[in-house]
Design a protein around this motif. Structure first.
Motif, PDB file in Angstrom:
ATOM      1  N   MET A  80       0.847  -1.184   0.000  1.00 47.34           N
ATOM      2  CA  MET A  80       0.000   0.000   0.000  1.00 47.34           C
ATOM      3  C   MET A  80       0.886   1.238   0.000  1.00 47.34           C
ATOM      4  N   ASN A  81       0.494   2.246  -0.748  1.00 50.18           N
ATOM      5  CA  ASN A  81       1.238   3.494  -0.859  1.00 50.18           C
ATOM      6  C   ASN A  81       0.704   4.505   0.141  1.00 50.18           C
ATOM      7  N   TYR A  82       1.528   4.913   1.091  1.00 43.97           N
ATOM      8  CA  TYR A  82       1.128   5.892   2.083  1.00 43.97           C
ATOM      9  C   TYR A  82       1.706   7.252   1.730  1.00 43.97           C
ATOM     10  N   SER A  83       0.987   8.298   2.083  1.00 44.94           N
ATOM     11  CA  SER A  83       1.540   9.631   1.906  1.00 44.94           C
ATOM     12  C   SER A  83       2.567   9.866   3.004  1.00 44.94           C
ATOM     13  N   LYS A  84       3.377  10.882   2.807  1.00 47.34           N
ATOM     14  CA  LYS A  84       4.372  11.247   3.814  1.00 47.34           C
ATOM     15  C   LYS A  84       3.695  11.549   5.144  1.00 47.34           C
ATOM     16  N   TYR A  85       2.554  12.197   5.097  1.00 43.85           N
ATOM     17  CA  TYR A  85       1.863  12.592   6.323  1.00 43.85           C
ATOM     18  C   TYR A  85       1.264  11.392   7.040  1.00 43.85           C
ATOM     19  N   GLU A  86       0.753  10.429   6.286  1.00 41.64           N
ATOM     20  CA  GLU A  86       0.270   9.187   6.904  1.00 41.64           C
ATOM     21  C   GLU A  86       1.427   8.434   7.536  1.00 41.64           C
ATOM     22  N   ALA A  87       2.574   8.453   6.874  1.00 42.06           N
ATOM     23  CA  ALA A  87       3.761   7.785   7.426  1.00 42.06           C
ATOM     24  C   ALA A  87       4.225   8.474   8.708  1.00 42.06           C
ATOM     25  N   MET A  88       4.131   9.800   8.757  1.00 42.35           N
ATOM     26  CA  MET A  88       4.486  10.523   9.989  1.00 42.35           C
ATOM     27  C   MET A  88       3.572  10.109  11.133  1.00 42.35           C
ATOM     28  N   LYS A  89       2.273  10.023  10.850  1.00 36.86           N
ATOM     29  CA  LYS A  89       1.324   9.575  11.873  1.00 36.86           C
ATOM     30  C   LYS A  89       1.665   8.174  12.358  1.00 36.86           C
ATOM     31  N   GLN A  90       2.062   7.301  11.438  1.00 32.96           N
ATOM     32  CA  GLN A  90       2.397   5.928  11.799  1.00 32.96           C
ATOM     33  C   GLN A  90       3.652   5.872  12.667  1.00 32.96           C
ATOM     34  N   ILE A  91       4.642   6.688  12.350  1.00 28.68           N
ATOM     35  CA  ILE A  91       5.861   6.748  13.159  1.00 28.68           C
ATOM     36  C   ILE A  91       5.518   7.173  14.578  1.00 28.68           C
ATOM     37  N   ILE A  92       4.678   8.175  14.709  1.00 29.78           N
ATOM     38  CA  ILE A  92       4.260   8.663  16.031  1.00 29.78           C
ATOM     39  C   ILE A  92       3.522   7.563  16.784  1.00 29.78           C
ATOM     40  N   ALA A  93       2.629   6.847  16.107  1.00 28.65           N
ATOM     41  CA  ALA A  93       1.889   5.752  16.736  1.00 28.65           C
ATOM     42  C   ALA A  93       2.834   4.618  17.145  1.00 28.65           C
ATOM     43  N   ASP A  94       3.758   4.264  16.256  1.00 31.09           N
ATOM     44  CA  ASP A  94       4.707   3.181  16.552  1.00 31.09           C
ATOM     45  C   ASP A  94       5.593   3.521  17.748  1.00 31.09           C
ATOM     46  N   MET A  95       5.904   4.797  17.911  1.00 27.23           N
ATOM     47  CA  MET A  95       6.736   5.229  19.032  1.00 27.23           C
ATOM     48  C   MET A  95       5.903   5.455  20.297  1.00 27.23           C
ATOM     49  N   LYS A  96       4.575   5.229  20.177  1.00 31.35           N
ATOM     50  CA  LYS A  96       3.644   5.408  21.292  1.00 31.35           C
ATOM     51  C   LYS A  96       3.693   6.829  21.868  1.00 31.35           C
ATOM     52  N   LEU A  97       3.781   7.788  20.957  1.00 24.25           N
ATOM     53  CA  LEU A  97       3.797   9.200  21.342  1.00 24.25           C
ATOM     54  C   LEU A  97       2.376   9.753  21.266  1.00 24.25           C
ATOM     55  N   PRO A  98       2.104  10.837  21.981  1.00 27.55           N
ATOM     56  CA  PRO A  98       0.762  11.430  21.915  1.00 27.55           C
ATOM     57  C   PRO A  98       0.450  11.969  20.515  1.00 27.55           C
ATOM     58  N   ASP A  99      -0.832  11.958  20.171  1.00 30.48           N
ATOM     59  CA  ASP A  99      -1.277  12.404  18.847  1.00 30.48           C
ATOM     60  C   ASP A  99      -0.915  13.853  18.550  1.00 30.48           C
ATOM     61  N   TYR A 100      -0.781  14.683  19.583  1.00 28.20           N
ATOM     62  CA  TYR A 100      -0.485  16.099  19.346  1.00 28.20           C
ATOM     63  C   TYR A 100       0.897  16.302  18.707  1.00 28.20           C
ATOM     64  N   ARG A 101       1.748  15.303  18.750  1.00 27.29           N
ATOM     65  CA  ARG A 101       3.059  15.427  18.100  1.00 27.29           C
ATOM     66  C   ARG A 101       2.899  15.650  16.599  1.00 27.29           C
ATOM     67  N   TYR A 102       1.917  14.989  16.000  1.00 32.42           N
ATOM     68  CA  TYR A 102       1.657  15.184  14.571  1.00 32.42           C
ATOM     69  C   TYR A 102       1.264  16.636  14.304  1.00 32.42           C
ATOM     70  N   GLU A 103       0.411  17.188  15.157  1.00 31.12           N
ATOM     71  CA  GLU A 103      -0.006  18.581  15.007  1.00 31.12           C
ATOM     72  C   GLU A 103       1.193  19.523  15.133  1.00 31.12           C
ATOM     73  N   GLN A 104       2.137  19.188  15.993  1.00 33.05           N
ATOM     74  CA  GLN A 104       3.346  20.011  16.130  1.00 33.05           C
ATOM     75  C   GLN A 104       4.160  19.989  14.838  1.00 33.05           C
ATOM     76  N   ILE A 105       4.238  18.843  14.215  1.00 32.12           N
ATOM     77  CA  ILE A 105       4.977  18.734  12.949  1.00 32.12           C
ATOM     78  C   ILE A 105       4.288  19.573  11.872  1.00 32.12           C
ATOM     79  N   ILE A 106       2.970  19.448  11.757  1.00 30.38           N
ATOM     80  CA  ILE A 106       2.209  20.185  10.751  1.00 30.38           C
ATOM     81  C   ILE A 106       2.334  21.691  10.988  1.00 30.38           C
ATOM     82  N   LYS A 107       2.236  22.117  12.250  1.00 31.04           N
ATOM     83  CA  LYS A 107       2.372  23.538  12.562  1.00 31.04           C
ATOM     84  C   LYS A 107       3.769  24.040  12.194  1.00 31.04           C
ATOM     85  N   ALA A 108       4.792  23.247  12.497  1.00 30.82           N
ATOM     86  CA  ALA A 108       6.164  23.644  12.170  1.00 30.82           C
ATOM     87  C   ALA A 108       6.335  23.814  10.660  1.00 30.82           C
TER      88      ALA A 108
END
Length: 100
Positions: free
Chosen positions: A1-29
């Motif tokens: 399956m082909n994931y977008s870069k942003y979906e892959a970022m979400k997956q990395i955050i989930a795999d690292m068991k980090l809070p969901d707001y980390r993704y929002e921090q990346i998007i804001k940056a």
């Protein structure tokens, strides 16, 4: 399956068991603070930055400038993408009120 870069970022955050707001921090940056490298995202942990860099490289953007052409009416810039496709951008210059 082909994931977008942003979906892959979400997956990395989930795999690292980090809070969901980390993704929002990346998007804001990227989109609000105009930060173009993961290393400069000061709100992220070193571990998350390293994982993002290992996955995507140091730059958020995956384009490489190839050629630039400038004239009084337009600027053209050709980019190469990671998949070897190319994208051309054009910035048109016109004086206010003189669209045609």
């Amino acid at each position: 399956m082909n994931y977008s870069k942003y979906e892959a970022m979400k997956q990395i955050i989930a795999d690292m068991k980090l809070p969901d707001y980390r993704y929002e921090q990346i998007i804001k940056a990227i989109f609000s603070q105009h930060i173009s490298t993961f290393e400069r995202m000061s709100t992220l942990s070193l571990e998350l930055k390293k994982s993002l860099i290992d996955t995507f490289g140091s730059s958020v953007c995956c384009t490489v400038p190839v050629a630039c052409q400038t004239s009084g009416q337009a600027d053209k810039l050709l980019f190469s993408l990671l998949d070897c496709n190319r994208v051309e951008t054009v910035n048109l210059h016109y004086k206010k009120g003189n669209l045609w």
